[in-house]
Design an enzyme around this catalytic site. Structure first.
Site, short mmCIF file in Angstrom:
data_model
loop_
_atom_site.label_atom_id
_atom_site.label_comp_id
_atom_site.label_asym_id
_atom_site.label_seq_id
_atom_site.Cartn_x
_atom_site.Cartn_y
_atom_site.Cartn_z
N ARG A 15 -27.83 -29.29 0.43
CA ARG A 15 -26.90 -28.77 1.43
C ARG A 15 -25.92 -27.75 0.82
NH1 ARG A 15 -21.91 -27.34 2.83
NH2 ARG A 15 -21.10 -29.12 1.66
N ASP A 16 -25.00 -28.22 0.02
CA ASP A 16 -23.96 -27.34 -0.52
C ASP A 16 -24.58 -26.27 -1.42
OD1 ASP A 16 -21.43 -26.36 -1.09
OD2 ASP A 16 -20.92 -27.91 -2.53
N HIS A 207 -15.60 -33.65 -7.29
CA HIS A 207 -16.57 -32.61 -6.95
C HIS A 207 -16.11 -31.34 -7.67
CE1 HIS A 207 -19.10 -30.43 -3.74
NE2 HIS A 207 -18.56 -29.48 -4.47
N HIS A 209 -16.67 -27.63 -9.68
CA HIS A 209 -17.50 -26.43 -9.85
C HIS A 209 -17.35 -25.93 -11.27
CE1 HIS A 209 -18.61 -25.15 -5.54
NE2 HIS A 209 -18.40 -26.44 -5.56
N CYS A 240 -21.58 -19.20 -6.58
CA CYS A 240 -20.19 -19.30 -6.13
C CYS A 240 -19.95 -18.16 -5.17
CB CYS A 240 -19.24 -19.19 -7.32
SG CYS A 240 -17.52 -19.12 -6.81
N ASN A 249 -21.52 -25.17 -8.14
CA ASN A 249 -21.51 -26.60 -8.42
C ASN A 249 -21.97 -26.89 -9.84
OD1 ASN A 249 -21.00 -27.99 -5.77
ND2 ASN A 249 -22.69 -26.65 -5.16
#
Lengths: 302, 302
Positions: A15-16, A207, A209, A240, A249
């Site tokens: 998803r992300d 979470h 990055h 990004c 991520n």
């Protein structure tokens, strides 16, 4: 302090990660990616989102992916639902968990979801209520908890404010996300401590990055506060959106390597995980954006 | 525990970095790189080595580089001297510090410098003695303190053994190096603690490679033990000779970003440091191997 002995990783790559990829990925490739992730031992996977295809065409195949997915016992499948319309579409596909996506930065909230933080909570409230009534778990993503591309540094008080609002409407657990990757260990600990004003340690996930290469140091800092839930993306999928060519991520492979090296269990087989990353990276026509994958693939090649 | 409030970074790019580059770099480019590093605020720079040009042709211009260098007050220039012949060549160029290079792994010592660890100490002893008699500082690099490409995992006892031998012959301070980058936070802490059996905290530095993306997490772990001296390489120069295409030394830019973000002073101007990395990377015909440099250059480009 004693570090956690076990960590649960949510792979958000499908998803992300894929949401930020230019190249469209067919539903069957997404399904195979999820299958490979669960085969590698991932017990939580963020599969898709139910957002207007006008805004996020990459996830327009949400029904197709969720319906085709051969589910595995013990795996939790989560999906992003920004509003009631999205929730109603999602619920037909029986997700285990829905995710609402807020921001600790007012400017980011306005630019990303076109409303203030307070308005976003009003929008999420009926979604959360409906999900909980249906016995579906609810997670709240809190973006920009350390820095914002528009506002710069974000005070921990803003994170506490958002976490409090999330708690008020019944969100069960929250992600502390460093969306642009500018966080460093102490700042990340302060953002987590702000979330802990409203949520128990078991209900807060990190979470991070890797845009500035800080994600694993931040993970160590979070482990030291006791956090044991983390989100990452196989092969560092996602890039990004705020900095061309930069990393998004943190790669699940890099996270797993660190945790296993520290004697912290994840239930994940690193070699199979690397294979899953190679599978999707091959499809995207590039190398996995993971230093561990790069090093292990070099080793395999002799 | 209280973390250090100030960190001293030795940039090893001109030596440890460029030594591992295929492409020959002219002496004048090396001199400009060192000048740019000291201009950015680096107070310790590992400039070159005095090794047979048969083995390390990249450093055959050691005299030319050291003689051409406009020295800056307060900056310490160190050079690698593997044996007495190397030392005698180096001393003409008035280095502030010489470095002897040992390994915690017997197999690595044999493959890298063609002798056992004990034999390497016998070889270093007269070098250390001569340097100290001449008032030149002596540092001991301890490679493979966590893992070895030939032996696998290295026990902390091996690090303590090497540190003890270094101490016995008068080496004043030591680097705990994770040469192949397989270290993770706890393992690195154990290697450092082994060195601390023989050296004071002020005399132990951390030297981490980012091959598996672990270097900054390991740096944080080292800071937590109290270490405040670190080595890194501008633009991540150097690659990793044991894994093609993989990252070697952690990029100084990434390290500085983390430290400044944690409120730890380094005396380094990050923007000028990025410029120094761009200068040498442009010469080598590639992008800096630093996530911070990548992100900041994207930001500059708007």
């Amino acid at each position: 302090m004693q570090l956690p002995t076990r960590v649960k990783i949510i792979d958000v790559g499908p998803r992300d990660g894929l949401q930020n990829e230019k190249q469209p990925v067919p539903a069957q490739v997404k399904v195979e990616l999820v299958q490979r992730l669960q085969g590698a031992g991932l017990a939580e996977i963020e599969v898709t989102s139910y957002v207007s295809p006008k805004w996020v065409p990459q996830m327009a195949d949400n029904h197709a992916v969720m319906q085709a997915l051969p589910r595995q016992d013990g795996v939790r499948y989560s999906v992003l639902t920004p509003n009631l319309k999205g929730y109603e579409a999602a619920v037909q596909d029986r997700p285990d968990e829905i995710v609402v996506f807020g921001a600790a930065s007012e400017a980011f909230s306005q630019k990303n979801i076109n409303c203030s933080i307070a308005e976003s909570i009003v929008r999420f409230a009926p979604v959360v209520e409906a999900a909980r009534a249906a016995g579906i778990a609810v997670r709240g993503a809190m973006s920009c908890t350390v820095g914002c591309p528009y506002e710069g540094e974000i005070a921990p008080e803003r994170v506490a404010y958002l976490a409090g609002l999330m708690k008020d409407i019944g969100v069960e657990r929250v992600d502390v996300a460093d969306t642009i990757g500018v966080g460093t260990p102490r700042k990340v600990q302060r953002a987590i401590e702000a979330a802990l004003q409203h949520y128990a340690l078991d209900s807060v996930s990190g979470h991070f990055h890797d845009t500035y290469g800080q994600a694993l140091a931040n993970t160590l800092a979070a482990l030291e506060v006791g956090v044991w839930n983390f989100q990452s993306s196989v092969a560092g999928l996602g890039g990004c959106p705020y900095a061309r060519g930069a990393t998004g991520n943190v790669a699940t492979e890099d996270l797993v390597f660190m945790l296993h090296g520290m004697g912290i269990g994840t239930g994940i087989d690193l070699d199979q995980l690397v294979d899953a990353g190679v599978f999707i990276s091959d499809f995207l026509g590039r190398k996995p954006n993971s230093r561990v994958a790069t090093a292990l693939l070099n080793k395999r090649a002799g």
